[in-house]
Design a protein around this motif. Structure first.
Motif: not given
Length: 628
Positions: A553, A556, A558, A564, A573, A575, A584
Motif C-alpha cells: 500500500c 497507495n 487506490c 488500501c 482497494c 471503494c 483501484t
C-alpha cells in the motif's frame, strides 16, 4: 516573501535538491572502481562449495584459475555467494559471469546487502520484488547499474535459477567507491540540541537531510518550536514517519494550521533510510527513501516564529509543551545536515553550538536480530527441544499482513494431543487438544496482521496453559486432567511439513507468511545459523537472516480516497463511499452528463454528474430536466 515568484521558488527548490543529492551520494558521479578484484581470499565466503577448486575465492570476474568460478555443493535456492568489502562502500554497479568454459551459469539472482553480515535486505530496483536477470552462457558479462546505489559492507548473491543442463556457477565484480559518513548513536535517552545564529537562517529556505536506522517503531527524529505553540516535528510512529507542522496561528482554526504528513513504512528494519525536508516559503517537499510528498502550507507558516534551536533524537527541555505522545529515538543517525551545517561533525568537535544530552557515541553499534521469512504457505521451520523439562514453552516475535496462518504447533509427549498457536481473523488463537476431551481455547490480541512486530510467549505446564501477546497476559486456561506435560518433541513454526514426513503437525488455517525473529524454546535462543547450515532442525521455503516483508500500500494505488488493505502477496482497494469502483477505485459510478442518464431511460430529477469521469473533479448534484 510575496515578491518571490513561483518560478524562482521552483528553481531554488531544484537547486537545493541537486545539491543535497550530491552531498548525500558522496562522489557517486565518479564512483565506478572495481571493488572485488583486489580483495583478499578471506573476503569471499559461500553457503557451500562443490570442491576446493570451486570455492568462493575463484568467483572473481574473468578469472580462469581453479575450476574457473564458484559452484556450490548442490544447486538449490538456498545457496549464496558473499563478499566482504572491508568497510561500508558505495556500490553503483554489479556484473556477473558463469563458470569459465563450463555449462554452469546463473540465469536470475537476488542481490542482498548488509552493514554487519547479519539481517540482510534485498535490493529492489524500482520497488520490483523480482531479482536480476543473469547470464545466458558461461563467459559473456552482464552488467547492472544500481539506481539508487547501495551503501553497505557486505553483499550476497543468491541464485534463483540456473542453466538446467548444468549447475550454479558464478564469477562476479562490483563497482563503486569509498563511502564517507558521520554517524551518531542515540540510546533512547539521549539527544543533540543545536543552537544557531538567527542571521544564518534564510526567511524563505530551510533544508534538513539525514539518514537513520533503528529497531524501534517509535521515536522523535527532530523537533523545533516557538513561543506560541508553533512547531515542526519529525516523528516515527508505528514504523512510519510523520511530519507535523503547526503554525500556531490563533486566528485560524486548528485544522487548517496543523499539517500532518506521513511517509514510509516498515522503517524499523535496522537498515538505513534517508529523509529530506525542504521548505521554500510555503512550498514544502518531504522525501523518505524513494517516496516524495509535495504540499503548500496554509496559514502564515513562517519558521521565523520558531526558536533558534532544533533538537535531534528527542524533545530535551521539560518546560516545552507538546500535545502528542512521544519518546526519544533509539538508533543511529548519519550525515545529519541542517541548512548545510554538519551537525554530527560539530558534536564530535564539541562545538559550543551543540549540546549533547545523555549517552551519545559516534559509531553505530546497534544490536542485531536475525529474522527469518516464511515465503509461502508451504514454509515451515521444525526445531527439536532437548530440554526434557516438564513444560512446553516458547517465545518469538512475528510480523505479517495476513489475517490467518499457523504460528506454532507442538506435539505433547506421553499423552497424545498437541498445542496450536495460530492467527485467525488477525487475532491469536491458542488451542490445546487431547483425545476424548474438549479443546481448551484462548484468544488474544487484535489486528495482529498490521505489519508491526508482535511478541508472543507460550507456556503449558501440568494444569496450566498461558499465552501472552505484546506483554499482555491472555486469560490462562486450566488444563483438563492431571497428566504431566513433557517437552522434548518437535516445535513446528509457521507451517507443517508434507504428510510424508510422518509428523502429527496440523494447521487448521494453512501456513504463515511473514517474518519471525528472537525465537526461543524452553528459555534457550534458537541458533538460526546452525539451522541454515543444516546442523539443527529442518526447514522448507524459508529465507533465513532476512525479513522480506514489503508494504504493497506504499505507494497507495487506490484512487479518490479508496482505502488500501493488503495480504502478503496482494493489495485490495475498498471503494465504499468514494463514488468510484474497480480494482483501484478508478471508474466513476456516476454518468458524465444529464444526456447520458436520459439515454439510460431515467426521468427528470436530481442526479450526481461526474463531468470528468475518473479525473480530479468531484461529482456534483444537478437537476436534470429530461423533457428538454
Amino acid at each position: 516573501m510575496g515578491s518571490v515568484t513561483g518560478a524562482v521558488l521552483k528553481t531554488l527548490l531544484l537547486l537545493s535538491t541537486q545539491n543535497w543529492n550530491r552531498v548525500e551520494a558522496g562522489n557517486s558521479y565518479d564512483c565506478d572502481d572495481p571493488l572485488v578484484s583486489a580483495l583478499p581470499q578471506a573476503s569471499f565466503s559461500s553457503s557451500s562449495e562443490l570442491s576446493s577448486s570451486h570455492g568462493p575465492g575463484f568467483a572473481r570476474l574473468n578469472r580462469r584459475d581453479g575450476a574457473g568460478g564458484w559452484s556450490p555443493l548442490v544447486s538449490n535456492k538456498y545457496q549464496w555467494l558473499q563478499i566482504d568489502l572491508g568497510e561500508r562502500m558505495e556500490v553503483t554497479a554489479v556484473a556477473t559471469q558463469g563458470g569459465y568454459g563450463s555449462s554452469n551459469w546463473v540465469t536470475s539472482y537476488l542481490l542482498m546487502f548488509s552493514d554487519s553480515g547479519w539481517n540482510w535486505k534485498q535490493y529492489r530496483q524500482e520497488d520490483s520484488i523480482w531479482g536480476f536477470s543473469g547470464n545466458a552462457n558461461a563467459d559473456s558479462v552482464v552488467y547492472y547499474r544500481l539506481q539508487p546505489s547501495i551503501k553497505a559492507r557486505f553483499l550476497r548473491f543468491i541464485p534463483l535459477e540456473w542453466n538446467p543442463k548444468g549447475r550454479i556457477g558464478m564469477r562476479i565484480e562490483v563497482f563503486g567507491c569509498a563511502y564517507r559518513s558521520e554517524v551518531v548513536d542515540l540510546d533512547g535517552k539521549s539527544s543533540l540540541l543545536y543552537r544557531f545564529d538567527q542571521k544564518s537562517l534564510s526567511p524563505i529556505k530551510d533544508i534538513i537531510s539525514l539518514k537513520f536506522k533503528t529497531m524501534q517503531s517509535d521515536g522523535i527524529l527532530l523537533h523545533r518550536e516557538g513561543p506560541n505553540g508553533d512547531h515542526i516535528t519529525l516523528q516515527l510512529r508505528r514504523a512510519r514517519l510523520f511530519l507535523l507542522i503547526n503554525s500556531g496561528e490563533a486566528k485560524l482554526p486548528s485544522t487548517s494550521t496543523l499539517v500532518n504528513l506521513t511517509l514510509g513504512s516498515l522503517l524499523d528494519d535496522q537498515h538505513w533510510h534517508s529523509v529530506l525536508i525542504q521548505r521554500l516559503g510555503k512550498q514544502v517537499n518531504f522525501t523518505v527513501d524513494e517516496h516524495r510528498h509535495h504540499f503548500h502550507a496554509r496559514g502564515e507558516f513562517n519558521l521565523m516564529n520558531l526558536d533558534y534551536e532544533i533538537s535531534f533524537g528527542g524533545i530535551p527541555a521539560p518546560g516545552k509543551s507538546v500535545s502528542f505522545p512521544h519518546r526519544n529515538f533509539h538508533g543511529c543517525l548519519e550525515n545529519l545536515y541542517y541548512n548545510g551545517v554538519d551537525i554530527i561533525d560539530l558534536a564530535k568537535q564539541q562545538k559550543p553550538q551543540i549540546i549533547a544530552m545523555g549517552n551519545v557515541s559516534f559509531s553505530c553499534s546497534q544490536p542485531q536480530s536475525m529474522p527469518v521469512t516464511f515465503l509461502s504457505s508451504r514454509s515451515y521451520l521444525a526445531l527439536p527441544d532437548f530440554s526434557g523439562e516438564e513444560e512446553v514453552s516458547a517465545t518469538f516475535q512475528f510480523r505479517t499482513w495476513n489475517k490467518a496462518g499457523l504460528l506454532l504447533f507442538s506435539e505433547l509427549q506421553l499423552i497424545s494431543g498437541g498445542i496450536l498457536l495460530f492467527l485467525s481473523d488477525g487475532k491469536l488463537k491458542s488451542n490445546l487438544y487431547q483425545p476424548g476431551k474438549l479443546p481448551s481455547d484462548i484468544t488474544a490480541g487484535v489486528e495482529l496482521n498490521d505489519g508491526q512486530w508482535h511478541s508472543v510467549s507460550l507456556s503449558a505446564k501440568k494444569n496450566h496453559l498461558s499465552v501472552a501477546v505484546d506483554g499482555q497476559m491472555a486469560s490462562a486456561a486450566p488444563l483438563l486432567g492431571p497428566e504431566q506435560i513433557y517437552s522434548g518433541g518437535t516445535y513446528y513454526f509457521g507451517g507443517c511439513p508434507d504428510k510424508s514426513f510422518g509428523s502429527k503437525c496440523k494447521s487448521p488455517l494453512g501456513g504463515f507468511q511473514g517474518c519471525m525473529r528472537l525465537i526461543s524454546i524452553s528459555g534457550k535462543v534458537v541458533d538460526l545459523i546452525s539451522v541454515q547450515q543444516g546442523s539443527l532442525g529442518n526447514f522448507s521455503d524459508l529465507q533465513i537472516d532476512s525479513c522480506g516483508i514489503s508494504d504493497r500500500c506504499l505507494p497507495n494505488y487506490c484512487e479518490h480516497g479508496g482505502e488500501c488493505s493488503q495480504s502478503w502477496s496482494t493489495f485490495h482497494c475498498n471503494c465504499t463511499n468514494t463514488g468510484y469502483r474497480g480494482a483501484t477505485c478508478h471508474n466513476s459510478i456516476y454518468e458524465q452528463s444529464c444526456e447520458a442518464y436520459k439515454h439510460r431511460g431515467n426521468t427528470s430529477g436530481f442526479y450526481y454528474i461526474d463531468s470528468d469521469g475518473s479525473g480530479p473533479l468531484e461529482p456534483f448534484l444537478l437537476y436534470c430536466n429530461m423533457t428538454d
